[in-house]
Every structure is written in C-alpha cells, then in structure tokens.
Design an enzyme around this catalytic site. Structure first.
Site, PDB file in Angstrom:
ATOM      1  N   ASP A 196    -111.927  34.985 -63.870  1.00  0.00           N
ATOM      2  CA  ASP A 196    -111.922  34.515 -65.257  1.00  0.00           C
ATOM      3  C   ASP A 196    -112.942  33.393 -65.475  1.00  0.00           C
ATOM      4  OD1 ASP A 196    -109.517  35.909 -64.676  1.00  0.00           O
ATOM      5  OD2 ASP A 196    -108.600  35.073 -66.474  1.00  0.00           O
ATOM      6  N   ASP A 240    -112.290  38.619 -68.772  1.00  0.00           N
ATOM      7  CA  ASP A 240    -111.875  37.367 -69.403  1.00  0.00           C
ATOM      8  C   ASP A 240    -113.035  36.378 -69.494  1.00  0.00           C
ATOM      9  OD1 ASP A 240    -109.379  38.335 -69.876  1.00  0.00           O
ATOM     10  OD2 ASP A 240    -108.299  36.718 -68.872  1.00  0.00           O
ATOM     11  N   HIS A 283    -108.392  39.662 -72.321  1.00  0.00           N
ATOM     12  CA  HIS A 283    -108.883  38.924 -73.487  1.00  0.00           C
ATOM     13  C   HIS A 283    -110.045  39.629 -74.174  1.00  0.00           C
ATOM     14  CE1 HIS A 283    -106.684  35.010 -73.542  1.00  0.00           C
ATOM     15  NE2 HIS A 283    -106.363  35.431 -72.325  1.00  0.00           N
TER      16      HIS A 283
END
Length: 525
Positions: A217, A251, A284
């Site tokens: 991430d 992400d 996301h």
C-alpha cells in the site's frame, strides 16, 4: 507444473512458467477481445467436448499407470484423439493444452508431425479439466450469496477522452519527482488514457520474471514513494524504474494527500517501460471506496474547473472528470501476479510467488478461474474481485466472513491447498498495516507487505520486498520521509488547483484596479 527438463523435451522455453503458456493461450477470450484464431461457436463447442473426453481419458490412463496397470492398449486411442483434435481450427490453443496440460509430445514421424502420449502424471490435468468444463458452461462461477449474478455488465472499453495532447514522459517524471508539480488537466487525461490502453491488453494474472521489487500500500504518500520506494534518497540503493522491475500490489490512492501525484508518477513509468511496471488493483481502486476516503475530494479540489455539473450518485457532490477517468482506468487493472517459476543456472526450478492485494477466495481453486474472470467493472462487496482485494489471513481453518464486511479470513489449510494445487511457494499480499512494514503468517506461507510508513499516524514502518534472480527475499524497511526542499527555487504552482486559484486572484486584482480607476475618474469629474 511441467518439470523444466520435460519442457526442454517438449521444445518449450524452460525459463517460462506453465502459466505463461496458459495466459498466452486463453487470456483474451473471456475479456471481450477476440483471440487470434477463434472458432465458430458450434465448432468451438464440439472441439471442447472432444477435448474434455481426451482430458478424462488421459487422467484415467495416468491413474491406471500409477496402479501398475498396463495401459499400452489405451495409448494408441489417446494419440488418435490428440492428432484428430490438432487438425481442427484453433489449433494453436489446442496444441498448448495437449503439451502443457496433458503431457503430449509433438514429434516428426514419416515426414509428418504427430502427437505422442508420455503418460507421465501432470499436475495440470485437473486444472485443464476444470477449465474445459468451465468453457462448456458445465461449472458456473460460484459466489457468496449468489452476489455475482447482481454484478453490472462489463463496462468494456472506455470512450477515449477528447483530443489527447503530446506529452514528454521524461520531462513530466522530472517535474513530478524534483518539483512536485502535477500535470495539467490535459496532460493527466492523456496519461490516463494511454495507460488504460496498455492495461486493457494485459491479462488478469501477470507473469513476471525476477529480479523485481514488490510494493504494498502507498495511499497517496508521495514523498515515501519518491524517496524510498523508487530509490531517490541516499539511504536507499538506486532502483531506476525505467530499468528495474516493480510489482505494485494496489491501494495507491486515499488517506494520503497526494494520490494524484502518486498515480501520475507510476503511470508515467508504465508508459515509459510497460513491462517493468506491474500495477495490480487494490480495494481502494474502486468508486465505492475512494469516494469516501479522500481521492474523490482530492480530484475535485485540485481540478475544480473540470468538475461535472451533475451530482454524483456516490458522494452527493459533483464528480471530477479526473476522478471519473481514473476509476475507468482502475477497472482495467490486473488482479494478480505470478513471480518466478523459471529455471536456475543449475537446472533447478525457482519457486513461484502468487501476488494480489488482499488474499484468497473460495471461488478460486486454480489460477484458471482468475484468468477467465471479467475484471472490467467496479469492485462489488461480494465475489471473486472482492475476495482478492479485501481478504485477510486468519488463524482458523477454512473460510470465515471478514469483519471488514467484504472478503474472507482464509485459514492455513486453504493457503496450503492453493499453493499445492498451483505450484506456489508463497502468497504475497498487502492490505493490512503492520508494525514492521512486513509480517509472515501461516507458517511463512503468507507475507504481508505494507509500504506506507506512519500510516494514519500509526507509527508503523514501511517496507518493500526485494527479490533477486534466484528469488531470494530481502526486505527494505524505512520510516516516514520528511518533506525535502524543492530543488527549483521558482514559485511553485504545483497543481492545477493552484493555477486555477491564481487565475481567480488575478481576475479579482484586475477588477480592483478597474474599480479604482473608475473612482478616480469620478473624483476628477
């Protein structure tokens, strides 16, 4: 998988994993673009039925041979079926199944090429049987609560954005990395459109050879991406993305303040060398999620003069054209990657690492099931894409609902089964903030890599996974990067947002001067 010495005998590249061949053979068909040598529907179905009979007969022969039964009478029948199949249309893909799935060998006999059965057990027989059955519609894609049936149809190829502009990729990379100046609206749209064109041609699973760097991430933390992950600071060895291979586990956006800069920089490197930058989808990279956690608002604020007039069904606010286009690009991101599986100089096989953002899914026993999935849509709360992007490793056996509301907690027994069936040594994923930047679970069969240090002020370290040519692992850990001074002392209009507000201020200043002049004229009169 076919052993490497056997792959040499079959005339195949011994450094390539079986999944390269599978990807080449079957990837395009289920993703909406026609394969190179497709068949008419009726002929295709007949070929698949005959192929299924051959798969079942080969499986039975292998089982009988293991029991010590003389299978020589069956060999001639199998070879006749194989040669008959190879003469049909779509022969290239049929040949790949014969070679890589069932262990047949194409040899020259009497001036013609014929197929001979090796009768050696292949791990891919079961996977091949599943794939053929799936193509015949005999096994439906399972989904929790039948939610997959509610998914919207594929959005397909996104309509191009107006007239694209010429961009200097190296100049934009330098502008972003050294000055933190974002592309203009037209430049950003061009970057997104050109990147999506590349991503649309990529398969759901990307096969990658080491060495490479695996990144977890990022969440809009541009300074860490720029100075730690991409090797731009003195305490980190230089890893030029134009020369070195990167695998990003998703992400990229939300939470941090510079999601747009992060995405622009990664996409520019993708345009510069598409084979070196592998970009996977995270949870996301979804309209539902990035509307809530910051990316939607960042796009609205930094490109305000390009906001839509209509109210969004996601946020209740007008959408930004930039946000809309980026989410169209997110729909095209691959879902997983497979690293390794090649041959070392000593003839041994390098291990394979399966990479995705979240984790395993009850809908995925074989990698074929990911390859044949239609990914060109948003991530819904349930289904295969939700599992691959939302799931976490658990301490229980089997699968249990995830407290996140999407995905599952997958037990070690499921990890062991997945690795065994697909010839994988390790599952590498991101998705969870861990204190040291990385963490092993389930007897070191699963590793979590998280690359955003001090994430939401959690005081965690960030980490990236470095894999050398032999697939040896090394983790580079780092803390949050202090914001360095910009190298160029010129006044920074670092985003179109600043440019926009500067234009507004100039207009107000002009209006003020005009008003003062009018007042002076009135006084003189």
């Amino acid at each position: 998988m076919i052993l490497k010495e056997e792959r040499k005998d079959l005339g195949l590249d011994p450094t390539r994993s079986i999944w390269w061949e599978i990807q080449d053979a079957f990837g395009p068909e289920k993703r909406g673009r026609p394969p190179k040598d497709d068949l008419p529907d009726e002929e295709h179905t007949e070929t698949l039925k005959r192929l299924k009979n051959l798969v079942l007969a080969t499986e039975e022969a292998v089982q009988n041979q293991e029991k010590g039964v003389d299978i020589s009478p069956d060999i001639e029948m199998l070879e006749k079926q194989a040669n008959s199949l190879a003469e049909l249309g779509g022969r290239d893909r049929v040949k790949k199944i014969l070679r890589d799935g069932l262990g047949f060998v194409e040899v020259e006999e009497g001036g013609a090429k014929v197929w001979k059965n090796t009768t050696k057990k292949r791990r891919n027989i079961q996977a091949t049987k599943h794939f053929v059955s799936f193509k015949l519609g005999e096994t439906a894609e399972k989904a929790s609560d039948n939610f997959m049936a509610m998914l919207p149809p594929s959005e397909g190829k996104q309509e191009p954005f107006g007239a694209l502009v010429d961009i200097d990729i190296d100049e934009l990379i330098n502008q972003i990395r050294r000055k933190r100046i974002a592309p203009t609206f037209e430049q950003m749209m061009t970057i997104v459109q050109r990147a999506r064109d590349i991503l649309e041609e990529e398969e759901n699973i990307q096969c990658i050879d080491p060495p490479c760097t695996v990144v977890g991430d990022i969440h809009g933390q541009f300074n860490d991406l720029n100075h730690k992950i991409l090797g731009g600071s003195e305490d980190c060895s230089e890893r030029d993305p134009a020369q070195h291979r990167y695998v990003f586990l998703g992400d990229f956006v939300d939470r941090g303040e510079n999601s747009l800069l992060c995405m622009a920089l990664i996409l520019l490197y993708k345009l510069k060398n598409k084979d070196n930058i592998i970009i996977l989808r995270g949870n996301h990279e979804s309209r539902i999620t990035n509307t809530i956690y910051g990316f939607h608002e960042e796009c609205r604020q930094k490109y305000p003069h390009n906001n839509a007039e209509k109210t969004s069904s996601y946020s209740g606010k007008p959408d930004s054209e930039v946000w809309t286009r980026f989410n169209g690009l997110f729909d095209a991101l691959p879902l997983a990657a497979l690293i390794g599986g090649g041959e070392k100089p000593d003839g041994t096989e390098t291990p394979s690492i399966f990479c995705c953002h979240g984790g395993l899914s009850p809908d995925v026993q074989y990698l074929y099931q990911i390859l044949s999935f239609n990914r060109f849509q948003d991530i819904m709360p349930k289904g295969l894409m939700a599992d691959l992007t939302w799931s976490d490793p658990g301490t229980q056996l089997g699968y249990r609902p995830n407290v996140r509301g999407s995905g599952y907690l997958f037990g070690q027994d499921k990890t062991d089964e997945f690795c065994r069936e697909n010839g994988v040594e390790l599952v590498c994923r991101a998705h969870q903030c861990v204190k040291d930047g990385y963490k092993y679970d389930q007897d070191m069969k699963v590793v979590t890599v998280f690359s955003a240090p001090n994430y939401c002020w959690a005081a965690n370290q960030g980490a990236i996974l470095l894999l050398n040519e032999d697939m040896n692992r090394e983790f580079y850990r780092y803390g949050a990067t202090e914001v360095p001074e910009v190298t160029d002392p010129e006044p920074i209009s670092d985003t179109p947002n600043n440019v926009y507000f500067k234009e507004v201020e100039d207009e107000k200043e002009d209006e003020k001067e005009e008003k003062e002049e009018e007042e002076q004229e009135d006084d003189e009169k």
